[in-house]
Structures are given as structure tokens and as C-alpha cells.
Design a protein around this motif. Structure first.
Motif, PDB file in Angstrom:
ATOM      1  N   PRO A 210      44.453  26.669  28.909  1.00  0.00           N
ATOM      2  CA  PRO A 210      43.868  27.166  27.662  1.00  0.00           C
ATOM      3  C   PRO A 210      43.975  28.686  27.574  1.00  0.00           C
ATOM      4  CG  PRO A 210      42.420  25.541  28.665  1.00  0.00           C
ATOM      5  CD  PRO A 210      43.509  25.812  29.659  1.00  0.00           C
ATOM      6  N   PRO A 211      44.343  29.219  26.412  1.00  0.00           N
ATOM      7  CA  PRO A 211      44.504  30.674  26.289  1.00  0.00           C
ATOM      8  C   PRO A 211      43.227  31.445  26.595  1.00  0.00           C
ATOM      9  CG  PRO A 211      44.551  29.587  24.131  1.00  0.00           C
ATOM     10  CD  PRO A 211      44.636  28.515  25.145  1.00  0.00           C
ATOM     11  N   GLN A 212      42.059  30.790  26.463  1.00  0.00           N
ATOM     12  CA  GLN A 212      40.798  31.485  26.752  1.00  0.00           C
ATOM     13  C   GLN A 212      40.670  31.875  28.223  1.00  0.00           C
ATOM     14  OE1 GLN A 212      41.237  28.623  25.133  1.00  0.00           O
ATOM     15  NE2 GLN A 212      39.601  28.217  23.648  1.00  0.00           N
ATOM     16  N   THR A 213      41.471  31.248  29.092  1.00  0.00           N
ATOM     17  CA  THR A 213      41.391  31.563  30.527  1.00  0.00           C
ATOM     18  C   THR A 213      42.405  32.622  30.947  1.00  0.00           C
ATOM     19  OG1 THR A 213      42.973  29.833  31.184  1.00  0.00           O
ATOM     20  CG2 THR A 213      40.646  29.201  31.005  1.00  0.00           C
ATOM     21  N   ARG A 214      43.212  33.100  30.020  1.00  0.00           N
ATOM     22  CA  ARG A 214      44.279  34.035  30.373  1.00  0.00           C
ATOM     23  C   ARG A 214      43.738  35.299  31.036  1.00  0.00           C
ATOM     24  NH1 ARG A 214      47.474  36.901  25.622  1.00  0.00           N
ATOM     25  NH2 ARG A 214      45.435  37.953  25.558  1.00  0.00           N
ATOM     26  N   GLY A 215      42.743  35.919  30.408  1.00  0.00           N
ATOM     27  CA  GLY A 215      42.193  37.151  30.959  1.00  0.00           C
ATOM     28  C   GLY A 215      41.529  36.932  32.301  1.00  0.00           C
ATOM     29  N   LEU A 216      40.839  35.810  32.433  1.00  0.00           N
ATOM     30  CA  LEU A 216      40.142  35.515  33.685  1.00  0.00           C
ATOM     31  C   LEU A 216      41.131  35.393  34.836  1.00  0.00           C
ATOM     32  CD1 LEU A 216      37.256  33.016  34.176  1.00  0.00           C
ATOM     33  CD2 LEU A 216      39.277  32.806  35.601  1.00  0.00           C
ATOM     34  N   PHE A 217      42.205  34.624  34.647  1.00  0.00           N
ATOM     35  CA  PHE A 217      43.162  34.432  35.730  1.00  0.00           C
ATOM     36  C   PHE A 217      44.006  35.683  35.974  1.00  0.00           C
ATOM     37  CE2 PHE A 217      42.475  29.798  35.179  1.00  0.00           C
ATOM     38  CZ  PHE A 217      42.217  29.507  36.512  1.00  0.00           C
ATOM     39  N   HIS A 218      44.260  36.437  34.912  1.00  0.00           N
ATOM     40  CA  HIS A 218      44.979  37.704  35.102  1.00  0.00           C
ATOM     41  C   HIS A 218      44.159  38.637  35.986  1.00  0.00           C
ATOM     42  CE1 HIS A 218      47.210  41.378  34.253  1.00  0.00           C
ATOM     43  NE2 HIS A 218      46.050  41.955  33.961  1.00  0.00           N
ATOM     44  N   GLU A 219      42.885  38.737  35.708  1.00  0.00           N
ATOM     45  CA  GLU A 219      42.010  39.589  36.506  1.00  0.00           C
ATOM     46  C   GLU A 219      41.898  39.054  37.934  1.00  0.00           C
ATOM     47  OE1 GLU A 219      39.603  42.986  36.903  1.00  0.00           O
ATOM     48  OE2 GLU A 219      40.898  42.299  35.273  1.00  0.00           O
ATOM     49  N   PHE A 220      41.833  37.740  38.072  1.00  0.00           N
ATOM     50  CA  PHE A 220      41.725  37.139  39.400  1.00  0.00           C
ATOM     51  C   PHE A 220      42.967  37.454  40.235  1.00  0.00           C
ATOM     52  CE2 PHE A 220      42.630  33.484  42.213  1.00  0.00           C
ATOM     53  CZ  PHE A 220      41.506  33.543  43.024  1.00  0.00           C
ATOM     54  N   SER A 221      44.146  37.288  39.644  1.00  0.00           N
ATOM     55  CA  SER A 221      45.384  37.510  40.387  1.00  0.00           C
ATOM     56  C   SER A 221      45.599  38.979  40.725  1.00  0.00           C
ATOM     57  CB  SER A 221      46.583  37.012  39.574  1.00  0.00           C
ATOM     58  OG  SER A 221      46.559  35.617  39.443  1.00  0.00           O
ATOM     59  N   SER A 222      45.306  39.856  39.772  1.00  0.00           N
ATOM     60  CA  SER A 222      45.629  41.272  39.962  1.00  0.00           C
ATOM     61  C   SER A 222      44.559  42.034  40.724  1.00  0.00           C
ATOM     62  CB  SER A 222      45.851  41.936  38.595  1.00  0.00           C
ATOM     63  OG  SER A 222      44.679  41.841  37.795  1.00  0.00           O
ATOM     64  N   LYS A 223      43.309  41.575  40.658  1.00  0.00           N
ATOM     65  CA  LYS A 223      42.222  42.354  41.246  1.00  0.00           C
ATOM     66  C   LYS A 223      41.488  41.626  42.376  1.00  0.00           C
ATOM     67  CE  LYS A 223      42.671  45.642  38.137  1.00  0.00           C
ATOM     68  NZ  LYS A 223      43.152  46.999  38.502  1.00  0.00           N
ATOM     69  N   THR A 224      41.308  40.320  42.238  1.00  0.00           N
ATOM     70  CA  THR A 224      40.403  39.604  43.140  1.00  0.00           C
ATOM     71  C   THR A 224      41.122  38.984  44.325  1.00  0.00           C
ATOM     72  OG1 THR A 224      38.984  39.115  41.227  1.00  0.00           O
ATOM     73  CG2 THR A 224      38.593  37.861  43.243  1.00  0.00           C
ATOM     74  N   TRP A 225      42.199  38.232  44.056  1.00  0.00           N
ATOM     75  CA  TRP A 225      42.880  37.519  45.129  1.00  0.00           C
ATOM     76  C   TRP A 225      43.791  38.466  45.904  1.00  0.00           C
ATOM     77  CZ3 TRP A 225      42.325  33.358  47.857  1.00  0.00           C
ATOM     78  CH2 TRP A 225      43.377  32.893  48.647  1.00  0.00           C
ATOM     79  N   LYS A 226      43.613  38.498  47.209  1.00  0.00           N
ATOM     80  CA  LYS A 226      44.398  39.369  48.075  1.00  0.00           C
ATOM     81  C   LYS A 226      45.054  38.545  49.181  1.00  0.00           C
ATOM     82  CE  LYS A 226      42.831  42.967  45.837  1.00  0.00           C
ATOM     83  NZ  LYS A 226      43.701  43.682  44.877  1.00  0.00           N
ATOM     84  N   LEU A 227      46.133  39.095  49.746  1.00  0.00           N
ATOM     85  CA  LEU A 227      46.843  38.403  50.815  1.00  0.00           C
ATOM     86  C   LEU A 227      45.939  38.143  52.011  1.00  0.00           C
ATOM     87  CD1 LEU A 227      49.449  37.288  52.067  1.00  0.00           C
ATOM     88  CD2 LEU A 227      49.989  39.621  52.820  1.00  0.00           C
ATOM     89  N   HIS A 228      45.081  39.111  52.327  1.00  0.00           N
ATOM     90  CA  HIS A 228      44.212  38.916  53.495  1.00  0.00           C
ATOM     91  C   HIS A 228      43.195  37.812  53.264  1.00  0.00           C
ATOM     92  CE1 HIS A 228      41.656  41.774  51.173  1.00  0.00           C
ATOM     93  NE2 HIS A 228      40.681  41.070  51.689  1.00  0.00           N
ATOM     94  N   ASP A 229      42.899  37.476  51.985  1.00  0.00           N
ATOM     95  CA  ASP A 229      42.007  36.348  51.705  1.00  0.00           C
ATOM     96  C   ASP A 229      42.633  35.053  52.217  1.00  0.00           C
ATOM     97  OD1 ASP A 229      40.011  37.852  50.435  1.00  0.00           O
ATOM     98  OD2 ASP A 229      41.076  37.790  48.531  1.00  0.00           O
ATOM     99  N   ARG A 230      43.916  34.885  51.920  1.00  0.00           N
ATOM    100  CA  ARG A 230      44.603  33.671  52.361  1.00  0.00           C
ATOM    101  C   ARG A 230      44.659  33.591  53.881  1.00  0.00           C
ATOM    102  NH1 ARG A 230      50.621  33.711  51.419  1.00  0.00           N
ATOM    103  NH2 ARG A 230      50.650  34.238  53.628  1.00  0.00           N
TER     104      ARG A 230
END
Length: 633
Positions: free
Chosen positions: A565-585
């Protein structure tokens, strides 16, 4: 004499002494290094921020005020925008508990350069260069925290000593114990709260209802609900919450050398929960297996344990609560982890409902009216539900599942009839309603999670004969269950926010999201999907496991080519660019299953377990060839 006059003139012009001269309470002649530090060959440091006469401080304050004003203007412009997608993206990010800095970064990215220029054209910029340092943030947070601590009134007052060596702060330990029994204990109850608190207040180490082992394990879980600095084992590192208590509990468990007691088996339940919160549920699984073995020993020793104590009725109550509660915990775990049961259904007398109106549940630390906890009703009804769930896990995730599809259909139909019978016959006092506690909410979400899981095994076959359950009906029931989970989670969020959601809630949200992922063409399912993404995003800011779940969902959608859904675009963009990091994995050690593979049958996606799946796909850029709005990265 000339040198002394020069030094005196320099000292009179000094507006702020260096830190060493301040500590020694001697006159500072200024300069870096100052004369005294130079003579003593010690570091010379001047705290510029502590001098409120300095223009640099005023410039910093003005700079941050202007940044906040810019953010306010941009937010207002976004809300005025006719593009509802921008509004939805921004509101979703706010609701997911994003920080002000994350929100500022996101809004700035969304604003066109010309728009940004126009929106900030009326802002008066301070003259000169202003150092970009986070001046107001730490002090403001500390000030807020000090106010919270001064006004904090724990529900339960207990001493820190002799129960833990991590801290001797009675207020902090009382705060943590109150948090634990207000939230996590509501959904996974294997401790008789009254007996535990009575024993802890007594400070008697020989008590059979409390021990340093059990206390430290409880405190390790409670730290994940606290924003006090002491909750972190490493200062400034939120991922270290509870580790100091966790390590002390683990060390004490080793000293048990395999001896099993009521407190040791209760401790294992809390250590399992802590491990999952840290994103280490592979380690948590070992605790679950140990719980199954230790509980069997406790049941075998039950008569002996009762006979040797002077408080027989209390011991019976504590033992039965522990055994039933740990059975409920392990059954839930095997359902969400899709593993065979580690514990058989115990045969104990039921907890008869007493409808005790003194059983008040208070949503500490929030200011709200207490609710009737109905703990015995919840514990007994949960046990009956978990007995069905244990059978589901045994059949679908054990070693003896039939390979014939007709047998699978028959078992799904049988399990669903049992679940429906349970749903229709639970006491009215713990039916879902506006006055439901988190324990009641959790129980009903388990019911819907079990329903969604079993109907995932109803498949399209090359040669559909006369099916017992139609594909469309199974799909409808799966999506309906997922939407019900969304409704309950949204109710909790609107009443108490996501800050006080127990760990189980993240697991239900993840399951529901994967179920809804196959039906986003339906408007209701898409709406529920958006809400659940917001909730799981908020939980991902607290727990590494929830963060891994959100990344798992994101990559699965990309691999399957599903337009979110387009309503989740900003949320996942922020998650990928700011929240999720390689060291998390790299820190994740999780066997949490990808439902798209294990239940819904997408075998071409590869490994089903969370950490192995992310290790295979997370480094790939899957979004290069996708249009904006068709991917979630």
C-alpha cells in the motif's frame, strides 16, 4: 612584575575557567591550555556550553529554535498538501514513535528544494557560523526524566537488597517490578504475584517463593519497558537494556548445577523472554527445552515439595500457577516459532473463577483507572486454549504429520471446531470488550493467531476433489483473523500506546502481516496491513526481534513482487535508510519463521528462518528495477 600584570589582565578577561581550575577552586588565567594546566602538564578543557554569557550558546539555542520552527512549518505544509500520500506517510511515521531527528530528516527529504526555500525564507538566520551540536537534547531529556522520577509512584514497593547486586536503588527496583507485573506478567503468568511480592518485601533469602535468581531474571525483562538510564547495562546503548540483570541471573543459574526448584524453573521463563527481546530466540529455544524438562521434574516432585513446607496451600497455588503458566508460554512459543511442543499438557485441578474485585490491574506508570484483572479466569481459559494450540503444534510441526492432504483438511476442520467451541464458552468476564486488560487481549489474539495458522495449510491442489474446506473460505478466515489481531492491537495502542506492548504482540503483528500480504487487493486487508506496519515499526524501535521481523516482511514482499500500500512507502523508506543497519542483522540469532514459506508454501524464497533468510537476501539491492510505490525499501 610585568608578567604578573599581564597574567592579571588575562585572568580578568576570562569569562569561564577550565574544568580543572573549577574543580580545584583556583583562579584560571584563560587560554587553552591555561598557564596552570600547562605547568602541571594536565589536559585543559573549557566547557563552553556551561557559560551562559557566551554568544556561542545563544547562537546554538537560536539555531535549534529555528530548526524546530522549520520542522513545524514543513509539517503544516504537509498537512495542507492535497497529496494525501504525503500526509499518510508523515502521520504513519509520527505514529510509529519516530524520533524528532528522524521525522525532521524524513520531512526534509519529502520537500522539494524550492518548497523548502520558500517555507524557510521568512526565517531569520543567526549571523556567523554556529556549531552543529545537539545542545538542548540531552539536557531536555534529562530534565524530563528527572520530573518523571520525582512523580513516579510504583505500584509495588520492594527492596533491591538482598535480591540483586546490580543496584541498591530501591526506587529503581520497585519501578521495574511494577512494570513487569503491569505488562509482561499479564500475558505470560507463571508467578503467583502475591506470594512473590510478599516474599520479596520480607528480604528473607530462604523464602521458597522468591530468590535472587528469579528477581534478576524478572528485572532483565522489565528493563525493556523502562526509559530510566539505569535500565541500560551500557550507558547510552538501548540495545543493552537488562543485560546486567540477565548476566547475573545466568551466573546464578549456573551455580544451581542442574538442581531444579520452583524459582529456577520460573527463572527460565523470564530468561527465554529476555533472549527473544534481544533477538536471540535461538538461545531462547534452549531455555524452552530446559523449561519442558524442569517442569516435568517439578511435577514429579510436587507431592514432596508440598509435604515439606508449612505453607501447603500457598505452595500448591504457586506450583500450579507455575506449571500452567509455563505450559501456556511454551505452547505459544511453539506456535509462533513453528516447532514441536517441548512440554506435555499437565493434569492439574482447574483454577475456579473467584471474580475477586480486589484483583485490580493498574496500567503503571500511566494515570488511568484500575481494571479487574480476573487473573484466575484468564489463567484457566488460557490453559484450555493452549491445550488446543499444543495439539496444533504437535500435528503441523511435529514429526508425525500425515502426508495425505485429506488428512490435513480433516485435522484443520477439527482444530477449528475446538477453537470455536473455546471462543463461544469462555466466561463473560474475560470476553473482549472496552475494559479488557492486556492479558485478555493477548488470549484473544492467540485464538486468532491459531486460526490464521491452521487455515494457511489449506492449499490449491492440481486435482481438487471434494474439499472439506473451500480455498476461498480458508482465505476469508485467515484474513478475518489477521484483521481481528489488528483491531485488538489498535485498541491497546489507542488506550496505552505501543510503549507498553508485551513481546507476544510483535509476534501476532508479524503473523497477521504475512497473512495479509497475500490479499492486499482487498481494501479492508490493505487498511489492516498499514495499521499493523505502523505498530510493528514502533515495536522495532524497542526490540531487535521486531526490527528483524519488519525487515523480513519487507524483503519477502520485494522477492514476491508484491506492491505494498502506498501509505507504507514513507515508513519503509525511513526504516531502510535510517533504522535497519547491517550490524542489526549480524546481532540477530533468530529461528523465527517466514510464514510465507512455512505456512503459505512459497518454497522458492529459500531459508525460512529469520537470520538465515536475511543473511541470504539482505545484502541484495532488490529495488533497483521497481517504480516508486511498488517497493518498500
Amino acid at each position: 612584575m610585568a608578567a604578573s600584570t599581564s597574567q592579571l589582565r588575562r585572568r580578568q578577561n576570562v569569562s569561564r575557567a577550565c574544568i580543572r581550575c573549577q574543580q580545584k577552586k583556583i583562579k584560571c588565567f584563560g587560554g587553552i591550555p591555561c598557564q596552570r594546566c600547562l605547568e602541571s602538564n594536565t589536559p585543559c578543557v573549557v566547557d563552553e556550553d556551561s557559560d551562559e554569557r557566551r554568544k556561542i550558546l545563544l547562537k546554538r539555542r537560536l539555531s535549534y529554535l529555528e530548526k524546530d520552527r522549520e520542522l513545524l512549518i514543513q509539517l503544516v505544509d504537509t498537512l495542507r498538501d492535497e497529496d494525501r500520500l504525503h500526509i499518510s506517510d508523515t502521520m504513519n511515521l509520527i505514529r510509529s514513535d519516530a524520533s524528532i531527528d528522524d521525522l525532521r530528516s524524513f520531512v526534509t527529504d519529502q520537500v522539494e528544494p524550492q518548497d523548502l526555500k520558500e517555507s524557510s525564507s521568512s526565517v531569520v538566520k543567526p549571523e556567523g557560523d554556529v556549531e552543529d551540536a545537539p545542545f538542548p537534547t540531552p539536557s531536555a531529556r534529562q530534565h524530563l526524566l528527572n520530573i518523571q522520577r520525582l512523580t513516579d509512584i510504583p505500584v509495588h514497593r520492594v527492596p533491591a537488597r538482598p535480591w540483586t547486586s546490580v543496584t541498591d536503588d530501591n526506587d529503581f527496583v520497585s519501578h521495574l517490578v511494577s512494570l513487569y507485573f503491569s505488562w509482561e506478567h499479564q500475558t505470560v503468568n507463571w508467578i503467583d504475584q502475591d506470594l512473590f511480592l510478599e516474599a520479596m518485601r520480607s528480604g528473607k533469602l530462604e523464602s521458597e517463593f522468591c530468590s535472587p535468581l528469579l528477581v534478576n531474571s524478572i528485572l532483565s525483562v522489565a528493563c525493556w519497558f523502562s526509559n530510566w538510564p539505569e535500565a541500560m547495562a551500557t550507558q547510552g546503548d538501548p540495545t543493552s537494556k537488562g543485560l546486567h540483570f540477565y548476566h547475573e541471573a545466568s551466573d546464578l543459574l549456573v551455580l544451581q548445577e542442574g538442581r531444579v526448584s520452583l524459582n529456577s524453573v520460573q527463572c527460565l521463563g523470564a530468561l527465554y523472554t529476555s533472549s527473544c527481546m534481544m533477538g536471540k530466540d535461538r538461545l531462547g529455544w534452549k531455555f524452552l527445552v530446559e523449561i519442558g524438562d524442569s517442569t516435568r521434574q517439578i511435577i514429579a516432585k510436587r507431592t514432596h515439595l508440598i509435604e515439606k513446607t508449612e505453607r501447603r496451600q500457598e505452595t500448591i497455588r504457586a506450583l500450579d500457577t507455575a506449571v500452567l503458566g509455563l505450559f501456556n508460554l511454551t505452547s505459544t512459543a511453539t506456535l509462533v516459532l513453528q516447532q514441536p511442543p517441548v512440554m506435555k499438557q499437565p493434569h492439574l485441578d482447574p483454577f475456579l473463577p473467584d471474580h475477586n474485585h480486589d484483583d485490580a490491574w493498574i496500567p503503571y506508570p500511566l494515570v488511568a483507572d484500575p481494571l479487574n484483572g480476573q487473573k484466575h479466569c484468564v489463567l484457566q481459559a488460557s490453559f484450555e486454549l493452549q491445550s488446543i494450540i499444543s495439539g496444533i503444534a504437535t500435528y503441523f510441526f511435529g514429526e508425525h504429520k500425515s502426508s495425505r492432504y485429506c488428512d490435513v483438511e480433516t485435522m484443520v476442520d477439527s482444530f477449528y471446531k475446538d477453537l470455536r467451541h473455546w471462543s463461544l464458552h469462555i466466561p463473560e468476564c474475560i470476553s473482549l470488550g472496552c475494559d479488557s486488560t492486556p492479558g485478555v487481549m493477548d488470549m484473544h489474539m492467540k485464538y486468532h493467531a491459531a486460526t490464521a495458522t491452521i487455515f494457511g495449510f489449506i492449499k490449491h491442489l492440481p486435482d481438487p476433489a471434494t474439499p472439506v474446506i473451500s480455498i476461498d473460505h480458508a482465505r476469508y478466515l485467515r484474513h478475518s483473523a489477521a484483521q481481528q489481531i489488528r483491531d485488538i492491537l489498535s485498541s491497546h495502542r489507542s488506550r496505552w500506546s505501543t510503549n507498553w506492548m508485551p513481546l507476544n504482540y510483535a509476534q501476532y503483528a508479524s503473523l497477521a502481516l504475512f497473512i495479509l500480504l497475500e490479499g492486499l487487493d482487498d481494501e479492508k486487508s490493505a487498511e489492516a496491513f498499514v495499521d499493523l506496519c505502523i505498530i510493528l515499526s514502533a515495536l522495532s524501535r524497542r526490540w531487535l526481534l521486531a526490527k528483524g521481523m519488519l525487515r523480513l516482511l519487507q524483503l519477502t514482499a520485494q522477492l514476491k513482487g508484491i506492491a505494498l500500500p502506498p501509505q507504507t512507502r514513507g515508513l519503509f523508506h525511513e526504516f531502510s535508510s535510517k533504522t535497519w543497519k547491517l550490524h542489526d542483522r549480524k546481532r540477530l540469532s533468530s529461528l523465527y519463521p517466514n510464514v510465507a514459506i512455512t505456512v503459505l508454501g512459497e518454497k522458492n524464497l529459500g531459508e525460512a528462518e529469520l537470520d538465515l533468510f536475511l543473511a541470504r537476501w539482505d545484502d541484495l539491492d532488490l529495488s533497483d528495477d521497481m517504480e516508486d510505490g511498488e517497493e518498500c525499501k
